[in-house]
Design an enzyme around this catalytic site. Structure first.
Site, PDB file in Angstrom:
ATOM      1  N   ASP A  85     -20.924   6.743   8.134  1.00 11.81           N
ATOM      2  CA  ASP A  85     -21.214   5.492   8.833  1.00 11.81           C
ATOM      3  C   ASP A  85     -21.916   4.517   7.892  1.00 11.81           C
ATOM      4  O   ASP A  85     -21.608   3.329   7.858  1.00 11.81           O
ATOM      5  CB  ASP A  85     -22.138   5.743  10.026  1.00 11.81           C
ATOM      6  CG  ASP A  85     -21.535   6.729  11.006  1.00 11.81           C
ATOM      7  OD1 ASP A  85     -20.299   6.810  11.054  1.00 11.81           O
ATOM      8  OD2 ASP A  85     -22.308   7.413  11.702  1.00 11.81           O
ATOM      9  N   PRO A  99       0.818  -1.209   0.000  1.00 15.53           N
ATOM     10  CA  PRO A  99       0.000   0.000   0.000  1.00 15.53           C
ATOM     11  C   PRO A  99       0.855   1.263   0.000  1.00 15.53           C
ATOM     12  O   PRO A  99       2.041   1.191   0.341  1.00 15.53           O
ATOM     13  CB  PRO A  99      -0.788  -0.096   1.314  1.00 15.53           C
ATOM     14  CG  PRO A  99      -0.532  -1.431   1.871  1.00 15.53           C
ATOM     15  CD  PRO A  99       0.654  -1.999   1.210  1.00 15.53           C
ATOM     16  N   PRO A 100       0.283   2.396  -0.377  1.00 19.79           N
ATOM     17  CA  PRO A 100       1.041   3.639  -0.413  1.00 19.79           C
ATOM     18  C   PRO A 100       1.579   4.008   0.964  1.00 19.79           C
ATOM     19  O   PRO A 100       0.933   3.751   1.973  1.00 19.79           O
ATOM     20  CB  PRO A 100      -0.007   4.681  -0.840  1.00 19.79           C
ATOM     21  CG  PRO A 100      -1.152   3.926  -1.375  1.00 19.79           C
ATOM     22  CD  PRO A 100      -1.112   2.559  -0.806  1.00 19.79           C
ATOM     23  N   GLY A 101       2.760   4.580   0.973  1.00 18.03           N
ATOM     24  CA  GLY A 101       3.298   5.109   2.223  1.00 18.03           C
ATOM     25  C   GLY A 101       3.905   4.097   3.164  1.00 18.03           C
ATOM     26  O   GLY A 101       4.194   4.401   4.307  1.00 18.03           O
ATOM     27  N   GLY A 103       6.813   2.644   2.696  1.00 16.71           N
ATOM     28  CA  GLY A 103       8.270   2.713   2.698  1.00 16.71           C
ATOM     29  C   GLY A 103       8.927   2.001   1.531  1.00 16.71           C
ATOM     30  O   GLY A 103      10.085   1.618   1.621  1.00 16.71           O
ATOM     31  N   LYS A 104       8.222   1.839   0.418  1.00 19.84           N
ATOM     32  CA  LYS A 104       8.817   1.165  -0.734  1.00 19.84           C
ATOM     33  C   LYS A 104       9.958   1.993  -1.313  1.00 19.84           C
ATOM     34  O   LYS A 104      11.065   1.485  -1.532  1.00 19.84           O
ATOM     35  CB  LYS A 104       7.749   0.905  -1.803  1.00 19.84           C
ATOM     36  CG  LYS A 104       6.640  -0.001  -1.324  1.00 19.84           C
ATOM     37  CD  LYS A 104       5.634  -0.298  -2.408  1.00 19.84           C
ATOM     38  CE  LYS A 104       4.824   0.906  -2.814  1.00 19.84           C
ATOM     39  NZ  LYS A 104       3.976   1.451  -1.743  1.00 19.84           N
ATOM     40  N   THR A 105       9.682   3.263  -1.546  1.00 19.15           N
ATOM     41  CA  THR A 105      10.717   4.140  -2.079  1.00 19.15           C
ATOM     42  C   THR A 105      11.893   4.218  -1.111  1.00 19.15           C
ATOM     43  O   THR A 105      13.057   4.155  -1.507  1.00 19.15           O
ATOM     44  CB  THR A 105      10.133   5.543  -2.318  1.00 19.15           C
ATOM     45  OG1 THR A 105       8.934   5.407  -3.067  1.00 19.15           O
ATOM     46  CG2 THR A 105      11.100   6.406  -3.074  1.00 19.15           C
ATOM     47  N   HIS A 135     -25.411  11.735  18.525  1.00 21.95           N
ATOM     48  CA  HIS A 135     -24.944  10.816  17.485  1.00 21.95           C
ATOM     49  C   HIS A 135     -23.679  10.079  17.956  1.00 21.95           C
ATOM     50  O   HIS A 135     -23.618   8.855  17.954  1.00 21.95           O
ATOM     51  CB  HIS A 135     -24.675  11.617  16.205  1.00 21.95           C
ATOM     52  CG  HIS A 135     -24.139  10.819  15.070  1.00 21.95           C
ATOM     53  ND1 HIS A 135     -24.862  10.547  13.938  1.00 21.95           N
ATOM     54  CD2 HIS A 135     -22.936  10.225  14.874  1.00 21.95           C
ATOM     55  CE1 HIS A 135     -24.143   9.826  13.107  1.00 21.95           C
ATOM     56  NE2 HIS A 135     -22.952   9.622  13.656  1.00 21.95           N
ATOM     57  N   GLU A 136     -22.692  10.854  18.411  1.00 26.22           N
ATOM     58  CA  GLU A 136     -21.431  10.227  18.812  1.00 26.22           C
ATOM     59  C   GLU A 136     -21.625   9.367  20.060  1.00 26.22           C
ATOM     60  O   GLU A 136     -21.052   8.279  20.173  1.00 26.22           O
ATOM     61  CB  GLU A 136     -20.349  11.283  19.069  1.00 26.22           C
ATOM     62  CG  GLU A 136     -19.931  12.071  17.834  1.00 26.22           C
ATOM     63  CD  GLU A 136     -19.491  11.197  16.671  1.00 26.22           C
ATOM     64  OE1 GLU A 136     -18.997  10.072  16.895  1.00 26.22           O
ATOM     65  OE2 GLU A 136     -19.676  11.619  15.515  1.00 26.22           O
TER      66      GLU A 136
END
Ligand code: ADP
Ligand code: MG
Ligand code: ZN
Length: 633
Positions: free
Chosen positions: A520, A223-225, A227-229, A443-444
């Site tokens: 939700d 997934p993006p971010g 640490g592949k690069t 709601h919360e």
């Protein structure tokens, strides 16, 4: 006649020279100089610092791409840098740049439909100018030489040949990437797989002596971010070899036929500097499966073919390793994955709890922190966060400390920045009316009570009704005590009930519905659909796969793989599952109506309450306390 010939040659030379100078001047003016030179990458915080010191003269970004290239100084002392800005900080970055009068150039990366327009704009103009100059020169020469001057067609053809095909891979010396495996945390399996490549790059001769063939290429997927690069850079850093980086999209963005030329040039450069690493970021832009559909992209296929043949052709004895990164491995062309090309696939997954803490630690070392800070709690409240998110959390905390005029980062800064990164910045300008605040509070509280009275749900750690820039008017945070990797059917159903808790509270108290539940509803429906189509958890279908996840690493729903009749039935099942959760939530809240009132009013007054405050009120023995589930052992 001889004289004439000489004169003719001389003016031709002049003609070519002027055209070259014109071309260089124009391409410089169009800003393509920015991406072609050596670029040093720096941290976001360093970038902010440089902007604040008014060192930055110009910045350039591509829409949808987190990388920003920027320059300092002017003329000869001009230097090029790049940095990665984090999700959600685009606005504040733009504002910062604006405040310091930095010129910001943003461009939109082409999708193929825009390509023609882009091409017309970026090439049509210079070509027209070339043609104009060519025509003008032609006329002058004809005049000077009589009517039989060379009437070659100049301009257009020239620009495409020479300089344009250069690949603008940024070359960074291996030592200069400044990144080693120590800077990458929580990716031990990936590091282990890459260890072999490092040792090959250090001593290619050792391998060739025995006759061992080292992998030519490895594909980092995740997934993006995550640490592949970073990992690719770390391999170069560990081995101390040069590092050529180019993004897959750079191959395709340009003139027809340029992509293939760029690939050739890239490998030529790499060949000269071997041993080295060639890193193709986001390779899916060029390596997409070739297909026979009508709108296939010829340019991309040519580039891909060139890439394939280069990967077969290069002399591996010298030690060139091609690394590539992608988060859509399923779209890649099979030919790329064949042995001898990217035959190795290295998963780079989202970090687990231990990994998250280690990543936080690495980034925390760069900022000054108060003693006794607990990074563990941050790690626990961020399941599903990527390495980039975590780095961002530390950075946001540091920014907050600066904003509040402190010298060190406190625990509170950290916790606040978790909210910022996960839910968006607190929004000051949204003023809710007192009635709206009441609705959001109920709601919360509805979510929280449904969660707290379930057996085995993650405890509520915080409830807030402070609006966020992401558009959320409030949120309830649950923090798992341990990580878990399997979800039971009951847990999934419980989760749907929690998601329905917000709307259920609104209905129960106000007899009315608001738009506040849209997020939700989206999540509950997604989960229910996955239960039916992917997890085999419905009564009706059992263990049959009815849908395929569209993309493993990027999320984004699933594609149905069933007949239309079944699709209708699926919809019905999904609706039943959500409705079941809705009814369960209504039941819980009806039973705990008094606590719902009390907590909602308390929340409305305080705006943010902790999980402990919430539990204290909920479990206070005043005759209304719900029977709490026994904690699991
Ligand atoms: P990707 O290429 O997978 O999208 P990057 O390598 O560009 O992700 O990561 C972006 C930033 O996030 C890195 O520069 C680093 O600061 C941080 N980061 C991501 N993963 C890690 C990790 N495992 N350890 C330390 N930092 C990380
Ligand atoms: Mg990347
Ligand atoms: Zn809600």
């Amino acid at each position: 006649m001889d004289m004439n010939e000489n004169k003719r040659r001389r003016s031709m030379l002049l003609y070519v020279l002027i055209a070259i100078i014109a071309y260089l001047a124009i391409s410089q003016a169009l800003g393509s100089g920015l991406s072609a030179s050596r670029v040093q990458s720096v941290d976001y915080s360093k970038f902010v610092q440089m902007v604040e010191n008014d060192e930055v003269t110009q910045a350039e970004s591509i829409y949808g791409n987190p990388e920003v290239t920027f320059t300092t100084g002017e003329g000869d002392s001009q230097k090029f840098y790049s940095t990665v800005i984090y999700n959600g900080t685009e606005e504040s970055t733009a504002q910062l740049l604006n405040e310091h009068g930095v010129q910001m150039v943003s461009s939109i990366q082409d999708t193929s439909s825009d390509l023609w327009l882009m091409m017309l704009l970026s090439y049509g103009l210079p070509i027209l100018i070339f043609l104009g100059i060519g025509w003008w020169l032609n006329r002058r020469m004809k005049k000077a030489m009589g009517d039989d001057g060379p009437s070659m067609n100049f301009g257009g053809g020239f620009g495409m040949g020479g300089g344009l095909g250069k690949s603008n891979a940024k070359k960074i010396k291996g030592e200069e990437t400044g990144v080693t495996f120590k800077d990458v945390a929580g990716q031990d399996e990936a590091k282990e797989s890459l260890e072999e490549i490092v040792s090959f790059l250090k001593h290619p001769d050792k391998y060739t002596e025995i006759g061992a063939r080292c992998p030519r290429g490895a594909l980092l997927v995740g997934p993006p971010g995550t640490g592949k690069t970073l990992l690719a850079k770390a391999v170069a850093g560990e081995a101390g070899v040069p590092f050529f980086q180019i993004a897959g999209s750079e191959f395709v963005e340009m003139f027809v036929g340029r992509g293939a030329a760029k690939v050739r040039d890239l490998f030529k450069q790499a060949n000269e500097e071997a041993p080295c690493i060639v890193f193709i970021d986001e390779i899916d832009a060029v390596g997409k499966r070739r297909d026979t559909s009508l709108n296939s992209n010829d340019e991309r296929e040519q580039t891909l073919n060139q890439l394939l043949s280069e990967m077969d052709g290069f002399d591996n004895h010298k030690g060139i390793v091609v690394l590539a990164a992608t988060n859509r491995p399923e779209t890649l062309d099979q030919a790329l994955l064949r042995p001898g090309r990217f035959d190795r696939r290295i998963p780079v997954e989202l970090p687990d709890l231990v990994g998250r803490e280690a990543i936080l630690k690495i980034h925390a070392d760069d900022v000054k922190m108060e003693p006794g800070i607990d990074l563990g709690i941050v790690a626990r409240s961020t399941p599903g966060a990527s390495g980039a998110d975590l780095a961002n959390i530390i950075n946001e905390a540091a920014l907050r400390a600066v904003r509040l005029g402190r010298k060190r980062v406190t625990q509170e800064d950290l916790l606040e920045s978790v909210d910022v990164v996960i839910a968006g910045e607190k929004k000051k300008s949204t003023v809710l009316s007192e009635h709206e605040k009441e609705v959001v509070a109920y709601h919360e509280t509805g979510h929280a009570i449904v969660a707290a009275t379930q057996k085995g749900s993650a405890p509520v750690s915080k409830i807030t009704i402070v609006p966020r820039t992401s558009g959320a008017l409030g949120f309830t945070m649950q923090v798992e005590e341990n990580e878990h990797f399997l979800t039971t059917r009951k847990e999934a159903k419980d989760k749907i009930a929690v998601l329905c808790g917000g709307r259920a509270a609104e209905e129960l108290i106000f007899g009315e519905m608001t738009t506040g539940a849209s997020n939700d509803i989206e999540k509950a429906t997604q989960l229910a659909r996955a239960m039916v189509t992917q997890y085999g958890m419905s009564d009706k279908f059992g263990m049959v796969q009815l849908g395929q996840p569209a993309s493993r690493y990027l999320g984004g729903g699933s594609q149905l793989t069933c007949s239309e009749g079944t699709a209708q039935e699926i919809d019905r099942q999904v609706q039943e599952l959500v409705e079941e959760g809705h009814q369960a939530a209504l039941k819980t809240l009806r039973e705990n109506r008094f606590k719902l009132h009390e907590i909602a009013h308390y929340l409305q007054k305080k705006e943010t309450i902790t999980g402990d405050e919430f539990m204290n009120i909920l479990t206070r023995d005043d005759g209304f306390a719900p029977k709490m589930p026994k904690p699991e052992q």
